[in-house]
Design an enzyme around this catalytic site. Structure first.
Site, PDB file in Angstrom:
ATOM      1  N   ARG A   1      -7.424  11.684  -6.073  1.00 18.93           N
ATOM      2  CA  ARG A   1      -8.757  10.937  -5.604  1.00 18.93           C
ATOM      3  C   ARG A   1     -10.005  11.820  -5.469  1.00 18.93           C
ATOM      4  O   ARG A   1     -11.199  11.277  -5.631  1.00 18.93           O
ATOM      5  CB  ARG A   1      -8.178  10.023  -4.417  1.00 18.93           C
TER       6      ARG A   1
ATOM      7  N   TYR B   1     -14.112 -12.862   0.169  1.00 21.86           N
ATOM      8  CA  TYR B   1     -14.916 -11.738  -0.391  1.00 21.86           C
ATOM      9  C   TYR B   1     -16.206 -12.025  -0.955  1.00 21.86           C
ATOM     10  O   TYR B   1     -17.333 -11.307  -0.827  1.00 21.86           O
ATOM     11  CB  TYR B   1     -14.058 -10.841  -1.079  1.00 21.86           C
TER      12      TYR B   1
ATOM     13  N   ASP C   1      -6.355  -3.521  -7.551  1.00 24.65           N
ATOM     14  CA  ASP C   1      -7.056  -4.239  -6.524  1.00 24.65           C
ATOM     15  C   ASP C   1      -7.127  -5.612  -6.632  1.00 24.65           C
ATOM     16  O   ASP C   1      -7.400  -5.918  -7.569  1.00 24.65           O
ATOM     17  CB  ASP C   1      -8.328  -3.327  -5.986  1.00 24.65           C
TER      18      ASP C   1
ATOM     19  N   ARG D   1      -3.908   6.570   0.361  1.00 27.91           N
ATOM     20  CA  ARG D   1      -4.335   7.671   1.026  1.00 27.91           C
ATOM     21  C   ARG D   1      -3.425   8.490   2.038  1.00 27.91           C
ATOM     22  O   ARG D   1      -3.687   9.533   2.504  1.00 27.91           O
ATOM     23  CB  ARG D   1      -5.712   7.329   1.815  1.00 27.91           C
TER      24      ARG D   1
ATOM     25  N   ARG E   1       0.589  -1.159  -0.005  1.00 30.06           N
ATOM     26  CA  ARG E   1      -0.084  -0.036   0.045  1.00 30.06           C
ATOM     27  C   ARG E   1       0.873   1.306   0.040  1.00 30.06           C
ATOM     28  O   ARG E   1       0.455   2.278   0.562  1.00 30.06           O
ATOM     29  CB  ARG E   1      -0.843   0.216   1.291  1.00 30.06           C
TER      30      ARG E   1
HETATM   31  O1  CP3 Z   1       0.189  -1.926  -2.315  1.00 26.42           O
HETATM   32  C1  CP3 Z   1      -0.164  -1.125  -3.255  1.00 26.42           C
HETATM   33  O2  CP3 Z   1       0.114   0.044  -2.868  1.00 26.42           O
HETATM   34  C2  CP3 Z   1      -1.012  -1.417  -4.600  1.00 26.42           C
HETATM   35  C3  CP3 Z   1      -2.385  -1.076  -4.612  1.00 26.42           C
HETATM   36  C4  CP3 Z   1      -3.088  -2.185  -3.786  1.00 26.42           C
HETATM   37  C5  CP3 Z   1      -4.432  -1.874  -3.221  1.00 26.42           C
HETATM   38  N1  CP3 Z   1      -5.081  -2.922  -2.677  1.00 26.42           N
HETATM   39  C6  CP3 Z   1      -4.876  -0.314  -3.454  1.00 26.42           C
HETATM   40  C7  CP3 Z   1      -6.215   0.016  -2.624  1.00 26.42           C
HETATM   41  C8  CP3 Z   1      -3.279  -3.686  -3.375  1.00 26.42           C
HETATM   42  C9  CP3 Z   1      -1.803  -4.431  -3.574  1.00 26.42           C
HETATM   43  C10 CP3 Z   1      -4.313  -3.824  -2.922  1.00 26.42           C
HETATM   44  C11 CP3 Z   1      -4.607  -5.393  -2.439  1.00 26.42           C
HETATM   45  C12 CP3 Z   1      -5.877  -5.540  -1.641  1.00 26.42           C
HETATM   46  N2  CP3 Z   1      -7.160  -4.988  -1.949  1.00 26.42           N
HETATM   47  C13 CP3 Z   1      -5.900  -6.612  -0.529  1.00 26.42           C
HETATM   48  C14 CP3 Z   1      -4.654  -7.444  -0.231  1.00 26.42           C
HETATM   49  C15 CP3 Z   1      -3.938  -6.827   0.554  1.00 26.42           C
HETATM   50  C16 CP3 Z   1      -4.343  -6.433   2.162  1.00 26.42           C
HETATM   51  O3  CP3 Z   1      -4.678  -5.397   2.552  1.00 26.42           O
HETATM   52  O4  CP3 Z   1      -4.420  -7.533   2.836  1.00 26.42           O
HETATM   53  C17 CP3 Z   1      -7.179  -6.519  -0.294  1.00 26.42           C
HETATM   54  C18 CP3 Z   1      -7.837  -7.347   1.110  1.00 26.42           C
HETATM   55  C19 CP3 Z   1      -8.007  -5.596  -0.956  1.00 26.42           C
HETATM   56  C20 CP3 Z   1      -9.568  -5.165  -0.892  1.00 26.42           C
HETATM   57  C21 CP3 Z   1      -9.427  -3.884  -0.500  1.00 26.42           C
HETATM   58  N3  CP3 Z   1      -9.321  -2.872  -1.189  1.00 26.42           N
HETATM   59  C22 CP3 Z   1      -9.803  -3.493   0.843  1.00 26.42           C
HETATM   60  C23 CP3 Z   1     -10.261  -4.200   2.320  1.00 26.42           C
HETATM   61  C24 CP3 Z   1      -9.907  -1.974   0.612  1.00 26.42           C
HETATM   62  C25 CP3 Z   1     -10.014  -0.844   1.911  1.00 26.42           C
HETATM   63  C26 CP3 Z   1     -11.340  -0.244   1.739  1.00 26.42           C
HETATM   64  C27 CP3 Z   1     -11.108   0.938   2.653  1.00 26.42           C
HETATM   65  O5  CP3 Z   1     -12.010   1.789   2.458  1.00 26.42           O
HETATM   66  O6  CP3 Z   1     -10.109   1.104   3.520  1.00 26.42           O
HETATM   67  C28 CP3 Z   1      -9.851  -1.632  -0.591  1.00 26.42           C
HETATM   68  C29 CP3 Z   1      -9.490  -0.375  -1.194  1.00 26.42           C
HETATM   69  C30 CP3 Z   1      -8.217   0.056  -1.697  1.00 26.42           C
HETATM   70  N4  CP3 Z   1      -7.376  -0.681  -2.303  1.00 26.42           N
HETATM   71  C31 CP3 Z   1      -7.604   1.336  -1.762  1.00 26.42           C
HETATM   72  C32 CP3 Z   1      -6.469   1.448  -1.998  1.00 26.42           C
HETATM   73  C33 CP3 Z   1      -5.382   2.473  -2.350  1.00 26.42           C
HETATM   74  C34 CP3 Z   1      -8.253   2.784  -0.951  1.00 26.42           C
HETATM   75  C35 CP3 Z   1      -9.231   3.086  -1.804  1.00 26.42           C
HETATM   76  C36 CP3 Z   1      -9.375   4.597  -1.573  1.00 26.42           C
HETATM   77  O7  CP3 Z   1      -8.627   5.466  -2.288  1.00 26.42           O
HETATM   78  O8  CP3 Z   1     -10.603   4.776  -0.983  1.00 26.42           O
END
Ligand code: CP3
Length: 340
Positions: free
Chosen positions: A40, A152, A76, A31, A27
């Site tokens: 964003r 999921y 994602d 944000r 990540r």
């Molecule tokens: O690591 C990176 O910088 C690359 C991008 C990346 C994202 N998600 C961007 C993202 C990667 C590798 C992921 C993987 C991901 N997504 C996982 C596996 C990693 C982990 O955290 O265990 C999972 C479980 C997800 C599913 C997911 N997507 C979740 C649980 C969420 C969070 C929702 C929240 O509001 O917090 C996301 C959204 C997400 N994925 C964001 C980002 C930058 C936030 C989106 C935003 O800008 O609002």
């Protein structure tokens, strides 16, 4: 004769000697970065992840600011689900939502294994990033592992205790096997497409597999993850959270590098794995919310604990939104200034 332009991250993934420990952060795009939040404000998350120019720009933001050894594609793990037949949305403050969850054998049968061409925007983003990346910085592609994606699909979103997932696994083992098989086929083809587009390593996120006993992991999950990780032409990283008790089985499923979270010290992880196995991790992301002194001391400890073998420095799980970017930069500098 060493290839001096070969990214040190890739050398470490193969267990080869490196000048300094390579570092990147799960990540690292997101944000906590003001430049991410600025984009964003004008675009939805899914719009950013599915528009190659925006995804490429966000992928490059942390590379410019932090000087990390690898970029991870901005995408994602859930992106392959809509083409499988499970529409996805991100609700503000709620995280991912799947409105028609998979609960029965008939639901599983309705899912399809999409052609990776349906995710071609991801390949296009990879090509754009590779064009801009300096040669010493590697690009990492990724996918969710079958179990974590299934959780999921079945729960309809994020879960704490995985009640419906485990019920399907135990009550309808054939349907569960069919589901993980379809997810494995989808992810294997998706990762091969990313490698063909220019991803130089891939990470398989089995984030929630730590909720399983070793016996359930071995019987219901391992063969599917093994199928995804086999036959990829680039180094693979196999990551999960809370995996101390399933780590040897995860390594048996595959992965050139094993990613561990902060609960398991790297020297303890080494004892559970074959000698010389490269490790990735494992700074507690919450340490980056502490004082700079405490955070840097924690980072130094991880760096020292990693010295027992090949090591890629990372957080043990994703960077949290309140993290100060300058402190992340100081951790990169600390890792790069220490002699290996
Ligand atoms: O690591 C990176 O910088 C690359 C991008 C990346 C994202 N998600 C961007 C993202 C990667 C590798 C992921 C993987 C991901 N997504 C996982 C596996 C990693 C982990 O955290 O265990 C999972 C479980 C997800 C599913 C997911 N997507 C979740 C649980 C969420 C969070 C929702 C929240 O509001 O917090 C996301 C959204 C997400 N994925 C964001 C980002 C930058 C936030 C989106 C935003 O800008 O609002």
């Amino acid at each position: 004769m060493g290839d001096t332009m070969e990214p040190r991250f890739l050398r470490a993934c193969r267990g080869e000697p490196v000048d300094v420990t390579p570092v990147w952060f799960m990540r690292q795009a997101g944000r906590y970065l003001p430049e991410y939040r600025a984009l964003r404000e004008r675009h939805g998350f899914l719009e950013m992840a599915t528009t190659p120019e925006l995804a490429a720009e966000v992928t490059l933001q942390p590379v410019r600011r932090l000087g990390v050894d690898a970029a991870i594609l901005f995408a994602d793990i859930l992106l392959p689900l809509p083409p499988m037949g499970a529409p996805l949305r991100f609700a503000d403050g709620e995280g991912p939502v799947i409105d028609r969850p998979v609960r029965t054998r008939a639901d599983v049968e309705r899912l399809r294994v999409p052609d990776p061409g349906e995710l071609s925007y991801v390949g296009e983003a990879i090509r754009l990033v590779r064009r801009e990346l300096p040669p010493e910085v590697a690009l990492i592609g990724f996918a969710g592992a079958p179990f974590t994606l299934a959780s999921y699909l079945i729960e309809g979103g994020h879960s704490k205790s995985f009640e419906l997932t485990k019920q399907l696994m135990w009550n309808e083992p054939d349907a569960f096997r069919l589901l993980l098989g379809k997810l494995a086929d989808t992810c294997a083809a998706y990762l091969k497409m990313q490698v063909a587009a220019g991803a130089q390593a891939v990470q398989l996120f089995d984030s929630w597999v730590g909720c399983l006993s070793p016996a359930d992991y071995a019987a219901s999950v391992l063969p599917h993850s093994a199928r995804v990780l086999a036959g990829l032409a680039v180094p693979t990283i196999h990551f999960g959270v809370g995996t101390a008790t399933v780590l040897p089985l995860m390594a048996r499923a595959g992965g050139d590098v094993i990613g561990v979270d902060w609960r398991l010290p790297l020297p303890e992880a080494r004892k559970l794995l074959p000698p010389g196995k490269p490790l990735q991790g494992n700074l507690d992301p919450v340490a980056l919310l502490a004082s700079p002194e405490a955070a840097l001391a924690a980072a130094k400890r991880v760096l020292e604990e990693g010295r027992g073998g090949p090591h890629v420095f990372n957080v043990g799980h994703g960077i949290l939104p309140p993290t100060p970017p300058d402190l992340v930069k100081r951790v990169v500098d600390l890792v790069h200034e220490a002699k290996r």
